[in-house]
Design a protein around this motif. Structure first.
Motif, short mmCIF file in Angstrom:
data_model
loop_
_atom_site.label_atom_id
_atom_site.label_comp_id
_atom_site.label_asym_id
_atom_site.label_seq_id
_atom_site.Cartn_x
_atom_site.Cartn_y
_atom_site.Cartn_z
N LYS A 1 0.78 -1.16 0.00
CA LYS A 1 0.09 -0.07 -0.12
C LYS A 1 0.71 0.96 0.19
N HIS A 2 1.92 1.35 0.68
CA HIS A 2 2.73 2.61 0.78
C HIS A 2 3.96 2.43 0.16
N GLU A 3 4.11 1.65 -0.74
CA GLU A 3 5.16 1.80 -1.87
C GLU A 3 4.89 2.70 -3.00
N ILE A 4 6.07 3.22 -3.39
CA ILE A 4 5.73 4.34 -4.42
C ILE A 4 6.83 3.82 -5.75
N VAL A 5 6.68 4.28 -6.66
CA VAL A 5 7.58 4.03 -7.89
C VAL A 5 8.61 5.36 -7.70
N ALA A 6 9.82 4.73 -7.25
CA ALA A 6 10.53 5.92 -7.07
C ALA A 6 11.48 6.16 -8.48
N GLU A 7 11.66 5.28 -9.28
CA GLU A 7 12.39 5.38 -10.44
C GLU A 7 12.05 4.38 -11.45
N LEU A 8 12.22 4.65 -12.73
CA LEU A 8 12.00 3.58 -13.73
C LEU A 8 13.40 3.65 -14.41
N VAL A 9 13.61 2.44 -14.93
CA VAL A 9 14.84 2.14 -15.60
C VAL A 9 14.82 1.35 -17.03
N PHE A 10 15.19 1.93 -17.96
CA PHE A 10 15.32 1.13 -19.21
C PHE A 10 16.48 1.19 -20.01
N ASP A 11 16.75 0.08 -20.87
CA ASP A 11 17.99 0.18 -21.53
C ASP A 11 18.06 1.40 -22.64
N ARG A 12 19.17 1.92 -22.94
CA ARG A 12 19.35 3.09 -23.96
C ARG A 12 19.00 2.30 -25.16
N VAL A 13 18.15 3.23 -25.98
CA VAL A 13 17.83 2.92 -27.54
C VAL A 13 19.04 3.00 -28.39
N ASP A 14 19.24 1.82 -29.00
CA ASP A 14 20.69 1.79 -29.69
C ASP A 14 20.31 2.33 -31.22
N ALA A 15 20.16 3.80 -31.39
CA ALA A 15 19.86 4.41 -32.71
C ALA A 15 21.29 4.37 -33.57
N PRO A 16 21.27 4.04 -34.82
CA PRO A 16 19.88 3.93 -35.67
C PRO A 16 19.58 2.45 -36.00
N ASN A 17 20.06 1.58 -35.35
CA ASN A 17 19.55 0.31 -35.53
C ASN A 17 18.26 -0.03 -34.47
N GLU A 18 17.97 0.69 -33.83
CA GLU A 18 16.75 0.61 -33.00
C GLU A 18 15.77 1.40 -33.18
N HIS A 19 14.47 1.24 -33.11
CA HIS A 19 13.43 2.09 -33.25
C HIS A 19 12.36 1.84 -32.37
N VAL A 20 11.84 3.10 -32.08
CA VAL A 20 10.48 3.06 -31.13
C VAL A 20 9.35 3.81 -31.80
N SER A 21 8.25 3.19 -31.43
CA SER A 21 6.95 3.74 -32.12
C SER A 21 5.90 3.60 -31.23
N PHE A 22 5.06 4.87 -31.36
CA PHE A 22 3.86 4.89 -30.39
C PHE A 22 2.61 5.27 -31.05
N GLU A 23 1.40 4.23 -31.16
CA GLU A 23 0.29 4.65 -31.64
C GLU A 23 -0.96 4.64 -30.92
N LYS A 24 -1.93 5.15 -31.33
CA LYS A 24 -3.08 5.35 -30.49
C LYS A 24 -4.32 5.88 -31.13
N VAL A 25 -5.40 5.32 -30.82
CA VAL A 25 -6.65 5.72 -31.46
C VAL A 25 -7.67 6.10 -30.25
N SER A 26 -8.35 7.16 -30.46
CA SER A 26 -9.48 7.48 -29.27
C SER A 26 -10.49 8.30 -30.07
N LYS A 27 -11.59 8.42 -29.35
CA LYS A 27 -12.69 9.10 -29.97
C LYS A 27 -12.56 10.59 -30.76
#
Length: 496
Positions: A352-378
């Motif tokens: 209950k009283h835990e919080i997300v103090a930090e997020l960690v992710f691996d560096r994106v290795d450009a130009p060989n690595e790509h990230v994309s976001f897509e979304k549909v809403s009303k």
């Protein structure tokens, strides 16, 4: 809890509940009714204000926010600037107010203070080298006019741009290193604004809270206040995380990116190294939320809200983020993959009283690595997703898929990492056959339901289209959607 800050020109010390909304405090306690109450969900911008705080260089940096989602306790050591605080003496008008008057930018007038605050922020502290119509449009993205009076407001914006652009009467003001100071010097903003930095520096920080088990833990508040806004001010058992400046940061080393849990959407999107790794992040944010909400919403809050359609959740899951959970006192920390945080609908693998103090992710290795976001809403922009998706794809030297993470929202009880589909894609070429195989496997991993945002069948179609859209956008020569589906199926429509 004694909260100390500056309200317009006045020094304030108040014992009001730290959870009381700044909007309610302004209207009910200070009788400053220029800040309007509209939707009280951060959607209309009628309650827009600016919050200024000292940066590392000792200068005041302002952000436009919705006061209907801002707890009073978070204002400690900051400057709360309302529509009244932008007024000049002796009935003079600042450039934004004058442009709105000249162009009849007010109809019923209810939304007008919010528009003026947002436009004044752009005038005071936009980072654009030259003012632009698109820039002002972005600045007012969180302001709605129910009279549909955008034409006159747009014309007022164009007048303002002309004044501050190269060749305009106020071009030298825009190019000034201290634009607020230049505006004050020209008599276009109140004189007291010049002394705010020194006055804020005199306010002592609050001692660290020792409450290890508060009833409410408030980060950005963009969802919590919508759900439980009437309850929060009634208790003193509140932890306002916004007072913990050490939880808002982005740091990088040779292999990893570390993001403090209180980092806002906007600060994440504006970080130069994040932009280098995620080139579309600013455009993606335009789909996710308006500027005032991006200035309030924290990344950790979006994850902890546990919505199956959380936009930042989908992106972080695709990035392979790990969450660092800790007790409020900071004594106990543990780390787990983001996808393991979600056990079921709104059910989390945290205490209950835990919080997300930090997020960690691996560096994106450009130009060989790509990230994309897509979304549909009303609504096309600034709306809750019906289905969203994110992808992280790394290519091998031979052009096959070396690694991939696919995430979907709105198609299961929790945000969904497509583990089986992602695993199957590794080593595959990017071609029509692979795309068909991806969709076939993904459809077996999702379990959408029919609700107010669309039927289960419609959501399944959206999931398919968004997964294909990642490859269509990133690798159009090999996986263009017309090639993969054929023109007829690519254009297929299914009723929500």
């Amino acid at each position: 809890m004694s909260v100390e800050f500056i309200l317009n020109e006045r020094h304030i010390r108040t014992e009001e509940s730290a959870g009381m909304l700044a909007l309610d405090w302004l209207r009910l306690r200070q009788n400053l009714t220029g800040t309007k109450e509209g939707c009280k969900e951060g959607d209309c911008g009628a309650c827009s204000v600016m919050i200024g705080e000292l940066d590392d260089a000792g200068k005041v940096r302002y952000k436009p926010v919705t006061s209907c989602l801002t707890p009073l306790g978070e204002l400690h050591g900051k400057h709360l600037l309302t529509i009244e605080g932008l007024n000049l003496p002796e009935d003079a008008l600042n450039p934004v107010q004058q442009a709105m008057v000249d162009r009849g930018g007010s109809q019923c007038g209810y939304c007008t203070p919010g528009f003026i605050v947002s436009m004044c922020w752009y005038m005071m502290q936009s980072g654009h080298a030259q003012p632009t119509e698109q820039g002002l449009k972005d600045a007012t993205s969180g302001n709605l006019c129910r009279c549909t009076g955008y034409g006159s407001i747009r014309r007022a914006s164009q007048d303002m741009i002309g004044q501050f652009s190269k060749g305009g009467d106020l071009a030298d003001v825009w190019s000034s290193e201290d634009r607020v100071g230049a505006l004050v010097e020209r008599g276009l903003l109140p004189e007291y604004l010049s002394g705010i930095a020194s006055r804020l520096s005199e306010i002592e920080p609050l001692p660290k809270s020792e409450n290890a088990s508060p009833e409410f833990i408030i980060a950005g508040g963009t969802d919590l206040y919508v759900q439980r806004g009437e309850e929060i001010p009634r208790t003193e058992e509140i932890e306002v995380l916004g007072l913990r400046g050490d939880m808002a940061y982005i740091t990088l080393d040779d292999t990893s990116v570390m993001v403090g849990g209180l980092t806002t959407f906007e600060d994440f999107a504006q970080h130069p190294e994040i932009q280098a790794m995620l080139p579309t992040i600013e455009a993606d944010m335009q789909l996710i939320a308006s500027l005032p909400i991006r200035n309030r919403a924290s990344i950790a809050g979006n994850l902890i809200n546990a919505s199956p359609i959380g936009d930042m959740t989908a992106l972080m899951m695709a990035l392979g983020a790990r969450v660092v959970l800790q007790k409020l006192d900071g004594n106990v920390k543990r780390e787990l993959p983001l996808e393991e945080l979600y056990l079921g609908y709104k059910t989390l693998a945290k205490e209950k009283h835990e919080i997300v103090a930090e997020l960690v992710f691996d560096r994106v290795d450009a130009p060989n690595e790509h990230v994309s976001f897509e979304k549909v809403s009303k609504r096309r922009w600034l709306d809750i997703a019906t289905v969203n998706s994110a992808a992280r794809i790394k290519l091998a030297d031979d052009g096959t898929i070396a690694s991939v993470r696919l995430a979907l929202g709105g198609v299961a009880a929790t945000p969904l990492y497509l583990k089986e589909t992602s695993s199957w894609l590794v080593g595959k070429p990017i071609d029509a056959s692979t795309m068909h195989g991806m969709v076939e496997r993904a459809m077996k991993e999702i379990s959408p339901i029919s609700d107010v945002r669309g039927s289960a069948r419609y959501k399944s179609l959206l999931a398919r289209q968004l997964l294909l859209a990642h490859f269509d956008k990133l690798f159009p020569e090999r996986a263009g959607i017309d090639t993969v589906l054929g023109a007829h199926l690519a254009a297929q429509e299914v009723s929500p």
